[in-house]
Design a protein around this motif. Structure first.
Motif, PDB file in Angstrom:
ATOM      1  N   VAL A 133       0.876  -1.175   0.000  1.00  0.00           N
ATOM      2  CA  VAL A 133       0.000   0.000   0.000  1.00  0.00           C
ATOM      3  C   VAL A 133       0.912   1.223   0.000  1.00  0.00           C
ATOM      4  N   ASP A 134       0.729   2.098  -0.947  1.00  0.00           N
ATOM      5  CA  ASP A 134       1.630   3.240  -1.123  1.00  0.00           C
ATOM      6  C   ASP A 134       1.357   4.340  -0.085  1.00  0.00           C
ATOM      7  N   PRO A 135       2.364   4.940   0.555  1.00  0.00           N
ATOM      8  CA  PRO A 135       3.786   4.595   0.454  1.00  0.00           C
ATOM      9  C   PRO A 135       4.151   3.386   1.302  1.00  0.00           C
ATOM     10  N   ASN A 136       3.458   3.179   2.405  1.00  0.00           N
ATOM     11  CA  ASN A 136       3.494   1.938   3.169  1.00  0.00           C
ATOM     12  C   ASN A 136       2.227   1.873   4.024  1.00  0.00           C
ATOM     13  N   ARG A 137       2.003   0.722   4.645  1.00  0.00           N
ATOM     14  CA  ARG A 137       0.739   0.512   5.360  1.00  0.00           C
ATOM     15  C   ARG A 137       0.565   1.474   6.535  1.00  0.00           C
ATOM     16  N   ILE A 138       1.615   1.711   7.297  1.00  0.00           N
ATOM     17  CA  ILE A 138       1.477   2.548   8.487  1.00  0.00           C
ATOM     18  C   ILE A 138       1.107   3.978   8.107  1.00  0.00           C
TER      19      ILE A 138
END
Length: 351
Positions: free
Chosen positions: A103-108
């Motif tokens: 998930v872009d850019p990351n999940r967090i």
């Protein structure tokens, strides 16, 4: 629909009794009939009525009696009622797998953005608390209506090892108990369960499976005993992807070596092959009366969070509708009698 005094529904038997009395009276009337020499004289003496003018008042009267009989049994209907004092505990997974870049850019980062938009949308509404969990779970922000404080706490989230879903649920229950006396803390015995659900709910956002701490199903049973619903959200895809977080998203402890820039000045621990434990999350929702949601990208996560308030800020309560039935019955009986008197009023024959 339920009834407080269901035995009073037997009063509806007065309706067939009326029909029986009417039938018996008509039989007696036929025996006492007299002969007349002119049908025209009889017609002129009777009110000018059609078939419908005879049946409509009787039908209204009978329908009114039926409504009065139902009202006497004290019917109660389950209706949706807005819960103005709702409390929402948002439990966010901050395990290392939340650095996955599927998930872009990351999940967090996507999770923080979606949670921020959700909190903003609830401004002036229910109280919201924030719990984070990785290897351990802790209350980051107690339930509050201070939207700015919640958003500021979200900005500082960092990831670490482990996933303690069950412990996060127990921490959320204790946070709810601090502001809602009807919910017992985890160390206390819950009181007798009332009707419906508590005015509080837990939203668990995770991308993996429980790896340590309390079993999630045990925590779900504790929530169910307190009538607290849990709404799990499984976030992320099953596609292997690099796990990359920058320095501001890393807590700096417990990871040992393996740090490398990979272009972001953070860490990349290879490929994320862990999948979401959907069976467990679905079982949590079923046990507590909540619902499970799946989100594979930022848009779906935002949609899932946006749809949740309608599930737990609107509860169903039983409302006594006896007065409505009584009023309806009185109106129908009055209308029937009025129409009967009007249509049977004596008329002066025209000269």
């Amino acid at each position: 629909m339920t009834f407080s005094w269901p035995w009073l529904l037997l009063s509806v038997l007065v309706i067939p009794l009326i029909f029986a009395i009417r039938w018996w009276a008509r039989r007696r009337r036929r025996r006492a009939a007299v002969r007349v020499t002119s049908i025209a004289l009889v017609r002129s003496a009777l009110p000018d009525r059609t078939r419908w003018t005879r049946k409509i008042p009787a039908a209204l009267f009978i329908a009114g009696l039926a409504l009065l009989a139902v009202g006497a049994a004290r019917p109660q209907a389950s209706v949706p009622v807005p819960q103005t004092s709702a409390t929402i505990l948002l439990a966010l997974d901050t395990s290392g797998s939340m650095c996955s870049t599927d998930v872009d850019p990351n999940r967090i980062t996507a999770a923080k953005k979606a949670a921020t938009e959700f909190i903003e949308s609830q401004r002036g509404g229910p109280r919201i608390g924030l719990v984070t969990f990785a290897g351990n779970a802790g209350l980051l922000v107690p339930p509050t209506d201070d939207t700015d404080a919640l958003i500021k706490a979200l900005d500082g989230l960092t990831v670490s090892r482990g996933t303690a879903i069950g412990q996060a649920m127990l921490a959320s229950i204790d946070a709810i108990a601090e502001v809602d006396p009807s919910v017992a803390p985890t160390g206390a015995t819950p009181g007798a369960g009332g009707e419906g659900y508590a005015g509080a709910a837990i939203v668990v956002l995770t991308d993996g499976a429980n790896t340590q701490g309390v079993d999630p199903q045990t925590a779900a049973q504790e929530a169910a005993l307190r009538r607290v619903r849990v709404f799990p959200i499984g976030f992320g895809t099953t596609n292997p992807s690099p796990m990359v977080c920058d320095n501001t998203q890393f807590d700096g402890g417990g990871w040992g070596g393996g740090f490398g820039g990979r272009g972001r000045g953070g860490f990349d621990r290879g490929r994320n092959v862990r999948t979401i434990d959907e069976p467990t999350l679905k079982q949590i929702a079923q046990t507590t009366g909540g619902s499970y949601h799946r989100a594979e990208n930022a848009g779906q996560l935002q949609s899932a969070l946006a749809a949740l308030p309608g599930s737990f800020t609107v509860i169903r309560q039983r409302v006594d509708t006896a007065a409505a039935f009584a009023a309806g019955g009185a109106v129908l009986i009055t209308a029937g009698l009025s129409l009967s008197l009007w249509w049977n009023r004596p008329r002066i024959p025209a000269r």
